[in-house]
Design an enzyme around this catalytic site. Structure first.
Site, PDB file in Angstrom:
ATOM      1  N   SER A 127       0.836  -1.203   0.000  1.00 59.43           N
ATOM      2  CA  SER A 127       0.000   0.000   0.000  1.00 59.43           C
ATOM      3  C   SER A 127       0.864   1.244   0.000  1.00 59.43           C
ATOM      4  CB  SER A 127      -0.860  -0.018   1.268  1.00 59.43           C
ATOM      5  OG  SER A 127      -1.443   1.246   1.483  1.00 59.43           O
ATOM      6  N   TYR A 152      -1.767  -1.208  10.790  1.00 62.87           N
ATOM      7  CA  TYR A 152      -2.049  -1.792   9.475  1.00 62.87           C
ATOM      8  C   TYR A 152      -0.942  -1.438   8.486  1.00 62.87           C
ATOM      9  CZ  TYR A 152      -3.705  -1.626   4.690  1.00 62.87           C
ATOM     10  OH  TYR A 152      -3.767  -1.739   3.335  1.00 62.87           O
ATOM     11  N   LYS A 156       2.213  -3.734   6.415  1.00 58.56           N
ATOM     12  CA  LYS A 156       2.586  -3.726   4.990  1.00 58.56           C
ATOM     13  C   LYS A 156       4.086  -3.455   4.865  1.00 58.56           C
ATOM     14  CE  LYS A 156      -1.427  -4.514   3.099  1.00 58.56           C
ATOM     15  NZ  LYS A 156      -1.683  -5.815   2.474  1.00 58.56           N
TER      16      LYS A 156
HETATM   17  N1  UFG Z   1     -13.096  10.483   3.682  1.00 59.59           N
HETATM   18  C1  UFG Z   1     -14.185  11.259   4.051  1.00 59.59           C
HETATM   19  N2  UFG Z   1     -15.279  10.624   4.542  1.00 59.59           N
HETATM   20  C2  UFG Z   1     -15.370   9.266   4.677  1.00 59.59           C
HETATM   21  C3  UFG Z   1     -14.258   8.498   4.303  1.00 59.59           C
HETATM   22  C4  UFG Z   1     -13.137   9.131   3.807  1.00 59.59           C
HETATM   23  O1  UFG Z   1     -14.134  12.476   3.949  1.00 59.59           O
HETATM   24  O2  UFG Z   1     -16.407   8.769   5.138  1.00 59.59           O
HETATM   25  C5  UFG Z   1     -11.909  11.139   3.116  1.00 59.59           C
HETATM   26  C6  UFG Z   1     -10.639  10.922   3.887  1.00 59.59           C
HETATM   27  O3  UFG Z   1     -10.503  11.861   4.923  1.00 59.59           O
HETATM   28  C7  UFG Z   1      -9.578  11.048   2.777  1.00 59.59           C
HETATM   29  C8  UFG Z   1     -10.305  10.509   1.552  1.00 59.59           C
HETATM   30  O4  UFG Z   1     -11.687  10.592   1.835  1.00 59.59           O
HETATM   31  O5  UFG Z   1      -9.278  12.410   2.555  1.00 59.59           O
HETATM   32  C9  UFG Z   1      -9.961   9.074   1.227  1.00 59.59           C
HETATM   33  O6  UFG Z   1     -10.171   8.262   2.379  1.00 59.59           O
HETATM   34  P1  UFG Z   1     -10.217   6.669   2.315  1.00 59.59           P
HETATM   35  O7  UFG Z   1     -10.500   6.183   3.687  1.00 59.59           O
HETATM   36  O8  UFG Z   1     -11.096   6.225   1.214  1.00 59.59           O
HETATM   37  O9  UFG Z   1      -8.745   6.324   1.860  1.00 59.59           O
HETATM   38  P2  UFG Z   1      -7.367   6.622   2.595  1.00 59.59           P
HETATM   39  O10 UFG Z   1      -6.527   7.351   1.598  1.00 59.59           O
HETATM   40  O11 UFG Z   1      -7.529   7.199   3.932  1.00 59.59           O
HETATM   41  O12 UFG Z   1      -6.909   5.135   2.841  1.00 59.59           O
HETATM   42  C10 UFG Z   1      -6.396   4.395   1.786  1.00 59.59           C
HETATM   43  C11 UFG Z   1      -6.606   2.891   1.979  1.00 59.59           C
HETATM   44  C12 UFG Z   1      -5.878   2.399   3.185  1.00 59.59           C
HETATM   45  C13 UFG Z   1      -4.474   2.844   3.149  1.00 59.59           C
HETATM   46  C14 UFG Z   1      -4.362   4.322   2.921  1.00 59.59           C
HETATM   47  C15 UFG Z   1      -2.959   4.751   2.731  1.00 59.59           C
HETATM   48  O13 UFG Z   1      -7.964   2.615   2.120  1.00 59.59           O
HETATM   49  O14 UFG Z   1      -5.918   1.006   3.173  1.00 59.59           O
HETATM   50  O15 UFG Z   1      -5.055   4.664   1.736  1.00 59.59           O
HETATM   51  O16 UFG Z   1      -2.842   6.027   2.266  1.00 59.59           O
HETATM   52  F1  UFG Z   1      -3.832   2.559   4.294  1.00 59.59           F
END
Ligand code: UFG
Length: 346
Positions: A127, A152, A156
């Site tokens: 990741s 998590y 990785k």
């Molecule tokens: N977000 C919201 N509301 C939500 C969910 C997410 O505003 O209900 C925002 C988050 O704050 C972020 C963006 O949407 O700005 C993306 O969030 P995600 O949770 O979809 O993805 P992340 O980038 O946080 O996480 C992803 C993977 C993880 C990994 C991570 C590493 O899902 O497994 O990238 O960067 F660890």
């Protein structure tokens, strides 16, 4: 000559099922193991419908080493594609030992069995989280790793290091480590897709559940980031593009590549509000949202430099943001409750 198989761990999950479809369509034979903690075998039935091929599948936990050995005795395995693992960032902060035991312990078992059976080719599902908060953008594979703060992400990173050590100790090993950015969307057929249990942690599954009426309103985590509209920016990649990156990695392994690492991303960042607007435009569904404080551990912006994969794997993404949204919506609207039957109203 007996048939050779690609063993796909976690093959009943979101990324696993899409990878299995692409592997079968590229002519590989696949055997799936999955402990079904976060997946169901219904997804494999759907893969069989899409491809018209039978997929031998076994409920096996990688922590059960004897069960893993039985799979290697039963099938002639030439390569392992390793997706299996727990993946909820928040849960990993609460239950770090569960994450280390499952993800790291399961992988060590798998590598030991692979060594015992002289299967020395692995493609690992890593990741972009291993980069932590980016020191520069776009993030290339030379960016330092290991500074991420949740368990998590550390699993990785640790698994990457373990695989590197195994390859360094024995030059017969080949490993392709793939660092995913944010996989979204679903197969065009609408038969397979992401099926989170409980409240989705990730943005697009949440958006899709709002659209289908399972949730009232999206919560946007933070509007005060240093980004064009104040919301977080990520590199969203269509799941089928991502899955095809794994087929490209198979070809790389056949060149006896040693241990190599590639980003799988598009190179383009979109904000949370960009994603909401794109989804609304592609589907015609209104997504009500409210702004809330930042989510702990989130960063402002991350997106990939994907050119090493393009140069060395001959792979790049081809699917647009619009397609990601349309395909996600086809899956979600055809399967409002994922693989589960609709709850009965009685
Ligand atoms: N977000 C919201 N509301 C939500 C969910 C997410 O505003 O209900 C925002 C988050 O704050 C972020 C963006 O949407 O700005 C993306 O969030 P995600 O949770 O979809 O993805 P992340 O980038 O946080 O996480 C992803 C993977 C993880 C990994 C991570 C590493 O899902 O497994 O990238 O960067 F660890």
């Amino acid at each position: 000559m007996s048939t050779e198989y690609v063993l796909v761990t976690g093959g009943a999950g979101y990324i696993g099922t899409h990878a299995v479809v692409e592997l079968l369509q590229a002519g590989y034979n696949v055997v799936v193991v999955d402990n079904l903690v976060n997946a169901s075998m219904e997804s494999i039935g759907r893969v069989e419908e899409i491809t018209g091929k039978k997929v031998p599948s076994h409920q096996v936990d990688l922590l059960d080493k004897e069960a893993v050995k039985k799979i290697f005795q039963q099938y002639k395995i030439s390569l392992v594609m390793h997706f299996a693992g727990l993946k909820a960032v928040g849960e990993s902060v609460q239950l770090p030992l569960l994450y280390y035991h499952t993800n790291v312990g399961g992988t060590v078992n798998l590598l030991e069995v692979m060594k015992e059976f002289s299967v020395k080719n692995i493609i690992f599902s890593s990741s972009a989280t291993v980069y932590g908060a980016p020191q520069y953008l776009p993030v290339d594979e030379k960016h330092p790793t290991g500074s991420c703060t949740n368990a998590y992400g550390k699993t990785k990173f640790f698994i990457e290091e373990i695989i590197r050590d195994v390859c360094a100790a024995d030059k017969e090993w080949n490993a392709v480590i793939l660092r995913y950015f944010n996989p979204v969307g679903a197969h065009k057929s609408g038969k397979i897709g992401e099926n989170p249990q409980g409240v989705p942690n990730n943005l697009m599954p949440f958006v899709a559940q709002v659209a289908v009426g399972r949730r009232e309103c999206l919560t946007v985590f933070g509007s005060d980031y240093d980004t064009p509209d104040g919301t977080g920016v990520r590199d969203y990649i269509h799941i089928v593009d991502l899955a095809q990156g794994h087929v490209a990695a198979m070809k790389k392994i056949q060149e006896k590549c040693g241990c190599v690492v590639y980003n799988l991303g598009t190179g383009v960042g979109y904000s949370v509000l960009d994603m909401v607007k794109a989804f609304q435009k592609a589907t015609g569904k209104e997504i009500p949202y409210k702004i809330a404080p930042r989510r702990e551990g989130d960063i402002a912006t991350v997106y990939a430099d994907p050119k090493t994969a393009e140069q060395e794997l001959g792979w790049k993404t081809t699917r647009s943001l619009e397609e990601m949204c349309e395909d996600l919506w086809r899956w979600q609207s055809n399967n409002p409750h994922g693989y589960a039957p609709a709850p009965s109203s009685s």
